[in-house]
Design a protein around this motif. Structure first.
Motif, PDB file in Angstrom:
ATOM      1  N   HIS A 109       0.853  -1.178   0.000  1.00 21.80           N
ATOM      2  CA  HIS A 109       0.000   0.000   0.000  1.00 21.80           C
ATOM      3  C   HIS A 109       0.894   1.234   0.000  1.00 21.80           C
ATOM      4  O   HIS A 109       2.101   1.156   0.273  1.00 21.80           O
ATOM      5  N   GLU A 111       2.516   4.526   1.416  1.00 21.46           N
ATOM      6  CA  GLU A 111       2.890   4.877   2.792  1.00 21.46           C
ATOM      7  C   GLU A 111       2.095   6.061   3.352  1.00 21.46           C
ATOM      8  O   GLU A 111       1.947   6.187   4.569  1.00 21.46           O
ATOM      9  N   LYS A 112       1.555   6.920   2.479  1.00 27.70           N
ATOM     10  CA  LYS A 112       0.825   8.095   2.941  1.00 27.70           C
ATOM     11  C   LYS A 112      -0.693   7.921   2.892  1.00 27.70           C
ATOM     12  O   LYS A 112      -1.426   8.857   3.189  1.00 27.70           O
ATOM     13  N   SER A 113      -1.145   6.730   2.507  1.00 24.52           N
ATOM     14  CA  SER A 113      -2.583   6.499   2.388  1.00 24.52           C
ATOM     15  C   SER A 113      -3.097   5.741   3.613  1.00 24.52           C
ATOM     16  O   SER A 113      -2.854   4.544   3.770  1.00 24.52           O
ATOM     17  N   LYS A 114      -3.832   6.439   4.463  1.00 22.25           N
ATOM     18  CA  LYS A 114      -4.409   5.816   5.650  1.00 22.25           C
ATOM     19  C   LYS A 114      -5.420   4.741   5.263  1.00 22.25           C
ATOM     20  O   LYS A 114      -5.416   3.635   5.818  1.00 22.25           O
ATOM     21  N   ASN A 115      -6.279   5.060   4.293  1.00 25.64           N
ATOM     22  CA  ASN A 115      -7.295   4.105   3.872  1.00 25.64           C
ATOM     23  C   ASN A 115      -6.695   2.933   3.099  1.00 25.64           C
ATOM     24  O   ASN A 115      -7.191   1.809   3.166  1.00 25.64           O
ATOM     25  N   LYS A 117      -3.697   1.657   3.652  1.00 30.80           N
ATOM     26  CA  LYS A 117      -3.106   0.807   4.687  1.00 30.80           C
ATOM     27  C   LYS A 117      -4.188  -0.007   5.387  1.00 30.80           C
ATOM     28  O   LYS A 117      -4.023  -1.203   5.645  1.00 30.80           O
ATOM     29  N   LYS A 118      -5.298   0.651   5.703  1.00 27.45           N
ATOM     30  CA  LYS A 118      -6.397  -0.012   6.395  1.00 27.45           C
ATOM     31  C   LYS A 118      -6.987  -1.136   5.545  1.00 27.45           C
ATOM     32  O   LYS A 118      -7.324  -2.215   6.039  1.00 27.45           O
ATOM     33  N   THR A 146       4.554  -1.003   2.906  1.00 26.42           N
ATOM     34  CA  THR A 146       4.584   0.061   1.901  1.00 26.42           C
ATOM     35  C   THR A 146       5.532  -0.339   0.778  1.00 26.42           C
ATOM     36  O   THR A 146       6.492  -1.083   0.999  1.00 26.42           O
ATOM     37  N   ALA A 159      -7.704   4.845  -2.560  1.00 28.75           N
ATOM     38  CA  ALA A 159      -7.124   3.877  -1.625  1.00 28.75           C
ATOM     39  C   ALA A 159      -6.893   2.573  -2.370  1.00 28.75           C
ATOM     40  O   ALA A 159      -7.788   2.078  -3.060  1.00 28.75           O
ATOM     41  N   GLU A 202     -15.906   3.501   7.598  1.00 28.65           N
ATOM     42  CA  GLU A 202     -15.194   4.638   6.997  1.00 28.65           C
ATOM     43  C   GLU A 202     -15.404   4.725   5.499  1.00 28.65           C
ATOM     44  O   GLU A 202     -15.240   5.769   4.885  1.00 28.65           O
TER      45      GLU A 202
END
Length: 207
Positions: A109, A111-115, A117-118, A146, A159, A202
């Motif tokens: 995923h 590295e700067k994508s919270k969604n 990563k989730k 990442t 995402a 979310e």
């Protein structure tokens, strides 16, 4: 037999798409082949793939990556303008590594994508749970990490997760990839991970 990675990745992608649509998702298959879902062990190789919309798939690797990423990002912008707040992109890939290297399914995923990563974490958790149930005597070694050096990870806007389902040159991994029941299980487990993320609240709508 000649084994072409893209044929097996496409079969899993179609099975995943069907499973998600059965749950009410809107799914866009970006790279399309004339072949549908196939239950055979040895899937015939071909080069007649097209990009969504009918354009022939570019031959050079750089142009091919740009073509599919541009299509994903165009769809993302279109649906975002329609009010869809969150969207998923998933890239299914079969590796071709050294024949002695066995791989469990693993995920990348941004590295700067919270969604992103989730999403990867939810699918990873699902695979951990499934391995404990169906292969209790073997430790699942797949990871979610990442990998922004990959063009698709770096340039895709929604995402996303990049999914490696195995090494096609490894005999043990071939059992996972060549058996149609296993390909169906892979699709089902990935879809369950997606739905696990969706049900967290979310993601308002799957695209």
């Amino acid at each position: 037999h000649t084994l072409c990675e893209d044929e097996y990745a496409y079969d899993v992608s179609l099975r995943l798409s069907r499973t998600l649509m059965e749950q009410g998702a809107t799914v866009h298959v970006i790279i399309q082949d004339q072949d549908g879902i196939r239950d055979g062990k040895y899937l015939a190789c071909d080069t007649d793939e097209v990009c969504l919309g009918g354009a022939k798939v570019a031959r050079s690797q750089k142009e091919k990556l740009y073509q599919r990423t541009n299509k994903v990002n165009s769809l993302y912008a279109k649906h975002k303008a329609e009010g869809v707040k969150e969207q998923y992109a998933m890239f299914i890939h079969v590796d071709s590594n050294h024949k002695n290297k066995r791989m469990d399914v693993y995920f990348f995923h941004h590295e700067k994508s919270k969604n992103g990563k989730k999403l990867a974490e939810s699918i990873h958790k699902t695979f951990q749970k499934k391995y404990k149930k169906y292969q209790p005597n073997r430790t699942y070694t797949g990871t979610f990490t990442t990998r922004t050096s990959l063009y698709l990870v770096k340039k895709t806007h929604p995402a996303m997760t990049f999914i490696e389902i195995g090494n096609i040159r490894n005999k043990k991994d071939q059992r996972r990839i060549l058996d149609s029941d296993n390909r169906q299980a892979l699709a089902k487990w990935i879809s369950e991970g997606v739905l696990l993320d969706f049900e967290s609240g979310e993601i308002g709508r799957i695209r």
